[in-house]
Every structure is written in C-alpha cells, then in structure tokens.
Design an enzyme around this catalytic site. Structure first.
Site, short mmCIF file in Angstrom:
data_model
loop_
_atom_site.label_atom_id
_atom_site.label_comp_id
_atom_site.label_asym_id
_atom_site.label_seq_id
_atom_site.Cartn_x
_atom_site.Cartn_y
_atom_site.Cartn_z
N LYS A 11 0.98 -79.64 109.65
CA LYS A 11 2.04 -79.67 109.35
C LYS A 11 3.15 -81.51 110.00
O LYS A 11 2.02 -81.81 110.44
CB LYS A 11 3.39 -79.08 109.72
CG LYS A 11 3.33 -77.98 108.66
CD LYS A 11 4.55 -76.94 109.19
CE LYS A 11 4.41 -75.30 108.79
NZ LYS A 11 4.88 -74.37 109.09
N TYR A 51 7.79 -74.24 98.49
CA TYR A 51 8.72 -73.17 99.12
C TYR A 51 9.59 -72.80 99.03
O TYR A 51 10.28 -72.21 98.96
CB TYR A 51 9.61 -74.13 100.65
CG TYR A 51 8.38 -74.40 101.43
CD1 TYR A 51 7.89 -73.08 102.29
CD2 TYR A 51 7.87 -76.08 101.46
CE1 TYR A 51 6.18 -73.27 103.45
CE2 TYR A 51 7.05 -76.01 103.05
CZ TYR A 51 5.90 -74.56 103.04
OH TYR A 51 5.44 -74.84 104.55
N ARG A 87 -5.28 -66.73 109.23
CA ARG A 87 -4.27 -66.58 110.06
C ARG A 87 -4.57 -66.23 111.90
O ARG A 87 -3.32 -66.44 112.52
CB ARG A 87 -3.87 -65.00 109.26
CG ARG A 87 -2.93 -65.61 107.94
CD ARG A 87 -2.66 -64.64 107.30
NE ARG A 87 -1.22 -64.28 107.52
CZ ARG A 87 -0.44 -65.39 107.73
NH1 ARG A 87 0.06 -66.68 106.85
NH2 ARG A 87 1.48 -65.52 107.99
N THR A 93 3.48 -67.22 114.20
CA THR A 93 4.22 -67.95 113.88
C THR A 93 5.47 -68.79 114.97
O THR A 93 5.47 -70.30 115.38
CB THR A 93 5.79 -67.26 113.30
OG1 THR A 93 4.66 -67.60 111.73
CG2 THR A 93 6.69 -69.03 112.46
N ASN A 114 5.90 -75.60 114.02
CA ASN A 114 4.85 -74.77 114.36
C ASN A 114 3.39 -75.42 114.17
O ASN A 114 2.51 -74.41 113.91
CB ASN A 114 5.07 -73.41 114.67
CG ASN A 114 4.95 -73.20 112.37
OD1 ASN A 114 4.70 -74.03 111.88
ND2 ASN A 114 5.23 -71.48 112.36
N HIS A 117 0.70 -74.22 108.40
CA HIS A 117 0.19 -73.31 107.28
C HIS A 117 -0.77 -72.62 106.83
O HIS A 117 -1.44 -73.71 106.93
CB HIS A 117 1.30 -73.90 106.13
CG HIS A 117 1.65 -73.27 104.91
ND1 HIS A 117 2.81 -72.48 105.18
CD2 HIS A 117 1.47 -72.84 104.38
CE1 HIS A 117 2.13 -71.40 103.84
NE2 HIS A 117 1.32 -71.75 103.13
N GLU A 128 -0.83 -71.20 96.38
CA GLU A 128 -1.01 -73.22 96.96
C GLU A 128 -1.78 -73.91 96.88
O GLU A 128 -1.80 -75.18 96.39
CB GLU A 128 -0.88 -71.91 98.06
CG GLU A 128 0.34 -71.25 98.10
CD GLU A 128 0.16 -70.88 99.85
OE1 GLU A 128 1.75 -70.32 100.36
OE2 GLU A 128 -0.90 -70.89 101.06
#
Length: 140
Positions: A11, A51, A87, A93, A114, A117, A128
């Site tokens: 990000k 999103y 993950r 998160t 954070n 993603h 995605e």
C-alpha cells in the site's frame, strides 16, 4: 498441501517509505514466490472498483483516497496454501495486535495505514488477480 496463488498489494504508506523490498523479502522468506509484480498509481476508478464491496461502509471514501494517494505495488504470490500463508505473514489488521515479525507489526503505521492488502479466500484471490493482471503477465 497444494501450491496456490494469492493477491497482494503493498500500500501507499509502505511505498512512500520505500519498503517494497523489505515487504517482499518477508513474503519470500516466508515461502511465497512473486510470480507477477507491477508498481502502479491506482486511478480512482480502479480503487472504487477494487474496493466496491465496501462501498456502503463509512470508511469507503477515505480508503479510496488513501489508495490513490501514492503508488502501490500489486503482486501475485504463489506457494503452499498461499492465501493463508500470506495472511499469516501480513499479521492482524491492527498492527498493535499483530504477531512479532509480521509485515504489519514491523511496518504498519496504523490500522488504516497497515502497509499491505491480501486476499481473504482462494475465490477472492482469483477475482483480485484478474482485476490487475492478464494471464500472460503471470510468469511462474
């Protein structure tokens, strides 16, 4: 276990701080292989489309503004049970709740900033990945 693929975004808060290599190193050291990667400046239309599942949530506008604020790095990752592994490597998160050594514990600035993603299921990973990559861009 089966080798699968997942989708990842490094990000704006991480690219702004020049952490692309550091984040990718954690992913690779954790057993995932980058099979596609590109640095893009997401358009508003791309961010709103990507999103879109959050469109009715109060944070949607802020999320879109954040995701178009700086370049991002979109990646396809491959490995054993790639969605779950990614993950685990990302961490919770909320960085204050993330395990030591995870990307978010190490690099995230806040819940909103954070750093990464990652897809939450194999089905969403496929959606995605297809949003940002053509099959011929994925070289495994």
């Amino acid at each position: 276990m089966t080798v699968t693929r997942t989708f990842s975004i490094i990000k704006p808060d991480a690219t702004r701080r020049n952490l692309t290599g550091a984040v990718t190193k954690i992913l690779e050291d954790g057993g995932l292989r980058v099979v596609a990667s590109k640095r893009i400046h997401m358009t508003r239309a791309q961010a709103e489309g990507f999103y879109g599942v959050h469109k009715e949530r109060p944070f949607f506008g802020e999320l879109v503004d954040f995701m178009i604020s700086e370049p991002v790095v979109v990646q396809v990752l491959e490995g054993e049970n790639a969605v779950l592994r990614n993950r685990e490597l990302m961490g919770a998160t909320n960085p204050s709740e993330a395990d030591e050594g995870t990307i978010r514990k190490t690099h995230a600035l806040s819940i909103g900033e954070n750093s990464v993603h990652g897809s939450d299921s194999d089905e969403n990973a496929a959606i995605e990945i297809a949003f940002f990559f053509n099959e011929d861009e994925i070289v495994g």
